[in-house]
Design a protein around this motif. Structure first.
Motif, short mmCIF file in Angstrom:
data_model
loop_
_atom_site.label_atom_id
_atom_site.label_comp_id
_atom_site.label_asym_id
_atom_site.label_seq_id
_atom_site.Cartn_x
_atom_site.Cartn_y
_atom_site.Cartn_z
N GLY A 153 0.85 -1.21 0.28
CA GLY A 153 -0.13 0.24 -0.40
C GLY A 153 0.46 1.14 0.00
N ARG A 154 1.80 1.24 -1.01
CA ARG A 154 2.95 2.42 -0.66
C ARG A 154 3.36 2.73 -2.02
NH1 ARG A 154 6.18 -0.18 2.62
NH2 ARG A 154 7.42 -1.80 1.23
N ALA A 155 3.16 4.66 -2.61
CA ALA A 155 3.04 4.54 -3.73
C ALA A 155 4.24 6.03 -3.48
CB ALA A 155 2.17 4.84 -4.36
N GLY A 156 4.49 6.10 -4.76
CA GLY A 156 5.19 7.35 -5.47
C GLY A 156 5.07 8.51 -6.70
N VAL A 157 4.93 9.28 -5.95
CA VAL A 157 4.68 10.32 -7.33
C VAL A 157 5.65 11.23 -7.82
CG1 VAL A 157 2.06 9.74 -7.57
CG2 VAL A 157 2.85 11.13 -6.04
N MET A 158 5.74 11.39 -9.44
CA MET A 158 6.49 13.20 -9.08
C MET A 158 5.78 13.96 -9.58
SD MET A 158 9.26 13.84 -11.77
CE MET A 158 10.92 13.49 -10.39
N VAL A 159 5.48 15.16 -9.26
CA VAL A 159 3.98 16.19 -9.67
C VAL A 159 4.83 17.26 -10.69
CG1 VAL A 159 2.11 17.39 -9.35
CG2 VAL A 159 2.59 14.83 -8.59
N ALA A 160 4.35 18.07 -11.92
CA ALA A 160 5.27 19.04 -12.10
C ALA A 160 4.19 20.16 -12.03
CB ALA A 160 5.92 19.22 -13.61
N LEU A 161 4.25 21.01 -11.16
CA LEU A 161 3.46 22.10 -10.87
C LEU A 161 4.01 23.91 -11.12
CD1 LEU A 161 2.66 21.57 -7.49
CD2 LEU A 161 0.68 21.16 -9.20
N ARG A 162 2.48 24.78 -11.82
CA ARG A 162 2.90 26.37 -11.72
C ARG A 162 2.11 26.71 -10.45
NH1 ARG A 162 0.89 27.01 -16.23
NH2 ARG A 162 2.53 26.83 -17.21
N VAL A 163 2.87 27.11 -9.55
CA VAL A 163 2.06 28.42 -8.26
C VAL A 163 2.32 29.44 -8.58
CG1 VAL A 163 2.45 28.19 -5.88
CG2 VAL A 163 2.54 25.76 -7.17
N THR A 164 0.94 30.50 -8.58
CA THR A 164 1.29 31.15 -8.53
C THR A 164 0.98 32.10 -6.84
OG1 THR A 164 0.13 31.14 -10.40
CG2 THR A 164 -0.14 33.52 -9.55
N VAL A 165 2.23 32.23 -6.64
CA VAL A 165 1.01 33.45 -5.25
C VAL A 165 1.28 35.47 -5.33
CG1 VAL A 165 2.43 33.82 -2.87
CG2 VAL A 165 3.04 32.06 -4.02
N THR A 166 -0.16 35.73 -4.95
CA THR A 166 -0.59 37.16 -5.15
C THR A 166 -0.33 37.21 -3.60
OG1 THR A 166 -1.55 36.11 -6.85
CG2 THR A 166 -2.06 38.31 -5.87
N ALA A 167 -0.34 38.67 -3.43
CA ALA A 167 0.32 39.69 -2.26
C ALA A 167 -0.56 40.90 -2.69
CB ALA A 167 1.15 39.51 -1.78
N PRO A 168 -1.04 41.33 -1.40
CA PRO A 168 -1.31 42.28 -1.59
C PRO A 168 -0.62 43.45 -2.20
CG PRO A 168 -1.43 41.61 0.39
CD PRO A 168 -0.72 41.25 0.08
N LYS A 169 -0.02 43.73 -2.09
CA LYS A 169 0.89 44.58 -3.23
C LYS A 169 2.10 43.83 -4.40
CE LYS A 169 1.38 48.32 0.80
NZ LYS A 169 1.70 49.01 1.42
N GLY A 170 2.35 44.18 -5.61
CA GLY A 170 3.35 43.50 -5.92
C GLY A 170 2.47 43.10 -7.03
N GLU A 171 3.06 42.31 -8.46
CA GLU A 171 2.74 41.31 -9.24
C GLU A 171 2.60 39.81 -8.82
OE1 GLU A 171 1.72 42.16 -12.07
OE2 GLU A 171 1.46 44.37 -12.05
N PRO A 172 2.13 39.15 -8.89
CA PRO A 172 2.18 38.11 -8.61
C PRO A 172 3.26 36.49 -9.23
CG PRO A 172 -0.07 38.52 -9.17
CD PRO A 172 0.92 39.71 -10.01
N ALA A 173 3.54 35.97 -8.28
CA ALA A 173 4.67 35.58 -8.46
C ALA A 173 4.33 34.32 -8.78
CB ALA A 173 5.44 35.48 -7.31
N VAL A 174 4.80 34.13 -10.23
CA VAL A 174 4.30 32.27 -10.68
C VAL A 174 6.06 31.84 -11.23
CG1 VAL A 174 3.52 31.43 -12.87
CG2 VAL A 174 2.90 33.71 -12.05
N LYS A 175 5.68 30.42 -9.95
CA LYS A 175 6.99 29.45 -9.98
C LYS A 175 7.03 27.91 -10.26
CE LYS A 175 10.48 27.80 -7.10
NZ LYS A 175 10.73 27.20 -5.53
N GLU A 176 7.19 27.35 -11.25
CA GLU A 176 7.18 26.12 -11.92
C GLU A 176 7.84 25.45 -10.91
OE1 GLU A 176 6.75 25.07 -16.02
OE2 GLU A 176 5.41 26.22 -16.16
N SER A 177 7.93 24.17 -10.20
CA SER A 177 8.79 23.39 -9.91
C SER A 177 7.61 21.55 -9.75
CB SER A 177 8.35 23.81 -8.13
OG SER A 177 7.18 23.68 -7.27
N ARG A 178 9.47 20.98 -9.32
CA ARG A 178 8.75 19.22 -9.74
C ARG A 178 8.28 18.93 -7.58
NH1 ARG A 178 12.44 15.93 -13.38
NH2 ARG A 178 14.01 17.20 -12.31
N LEU A 179 7.51 18.37 -7.60
CA LEU A 179 7.69 17.66 -6.68
C LEU A 179 7.48 15.76 -6.25
CD1 LEU A 179 5.67 20.05 -5.02
CD2 LEU A 179 7.27 20.12 -5.06
N LEU A 180 7.97 15.26 -5.66
CA LEU A 180 7.93 13.88 -4.76
C LEU A 180 7.41 13.58 -4.12
CD1 LEU A 180 11.95 12.92 -5.70
CD2 LEU A 180 9.88 12.24 -7.50
#
Length: 205
Positions: A153-180
Motif C-alpha cells: 500500500g505504498r506509492a511514489g509520484v512526481m508532480v510538476a506544478l505551476r504555483v502562483t502567489v498573489t500578495a496585497p501589493k506587487g505583481e503575482p509571483a509564478v514559479k514552476e517546480s517538480r515535487l516528489l
C-alpha cells in the motif's frame, strides 16, 4: 486363335487384381471395426481428448489471471496518480480569505508524520498566512507514478506544478517546480505521507 489367347491373357490379371483389392479392403475395414470395438482404443482416445481440453482450459485460465492482474495494477496506478496529483495541488493552494478550509484540505490530503506536522503547526502557520494576506494557487502540469507496491500500500509520484502567489501589493509571483510525494493507502484512499522538492539532475561533462 492368337487373338483369343491374348484376350484371355489380358483379362486374367484384371480379375485377379480386383479380387486382391477387394480382400485387402475387407481386411482393412475389419481391422478398423475391430479397433473401434476395442475398449483400450476407446479409452486412449478419450484420454487424449480430455488431455487436450485440459491443456487448453489451463492456458485460458492462466491468460485470464494474468490479464486480471495487469488490469488491477493499472487501476491501482491510476488511482494513486490521481490522488497524488490532487494532494500535491491541495498542499500548494491556500487563500487567506478561507484559511481554515484550506488548512482542513491539507490535513485531509495527508497521513502519517506529514499529517502530524501539519496538525501541530497549524495555528502558527495560520497566523503567518493571515498576516501576509497571500493567495496561492497551484496548477498540475504533469504527473507520473515513480513506484508502486500494491501489497504494502505504498506509492511514489512526481508532480510538476505551476504555483502562483498573489500578495496585497506587487505583481503575482509564478514559479514552476517538480515535487516528489510518497503515498500511503489508507481507509480513506491514497494520501500523502511525505512531500519534497525533486532533485535537479546535474549535467555530465
Amino acid at each position: 486363335m492368337a487373338r483369343q489367347r491374348t484376350a484371355r491373357q489380358g483379362t486374367a490379371p484384371e480379375g485377379t487384381g480386383r479380387e486382391g483389392t477387394g480382400r485387402e479392403g475387407t481386411a482393412q475395414a475389419g481391422a478398423v471395426r475391430a479397433g473401434a470395438r476395442n475398449p483400450l482404443v476407446l479409452v486412449a482416445l478419450a484420454l487424449a481428448v480430455c488431455a487436450a481440453g485440459a491443456a487448453g482450459w489451463g492456458g485460458w485460465l492462466r491468460y485470464e489471471a494474468t490479464h486480471d492482474e495487469a488490469a488491477a495494477f493499472a487501476r491501482t496506478r491510476d488511482d494513486a496518480l490521481a490522488a497524488g496529483e490532487q494532494a500535491v495541488q491541495n498542499m500548494n493552494t491556500l487563500d487567506h480569505r478561507s484559511l481554515e478550509k484550506g488548512l482542513d484540505s491539507w490535513e485531509q490530503s495527508t497521513t502519517g508524520d506529514l499529517h502530524s506536522q501539519l496538525v501541530d503547526g497549524r495555528d502558527a502557520f495560520a497566523e503567518q498566512i493571515a498576516e501576509a494576506k497571500t493567495v496561492s494557487t497551484a496548477e498540475v502540469l504533469s504527473g507520473a507514478v515513480t513506484e508502486l507496491d500494491q501489497r504494502a500500500g505504498r506509492a511514489g509520484v512526481m508532480v510538476a506544478l505551476r504555483v502562483t502567489v498573489t500578495a496585497p501589493k506587487g505583481e503575482p509571483a509564478v514559479k514552476e517546480s517538480r515535487l516528489l510525494g510518497s503515498l500511503t493507502r489508507t481507509a480513506g484512499g491514497w494520501k500523502l505521507s511525505a512531500l519534497g522538492q525533486a532533485p535537479v539532475g546535474g549535467t555530465g561533462g
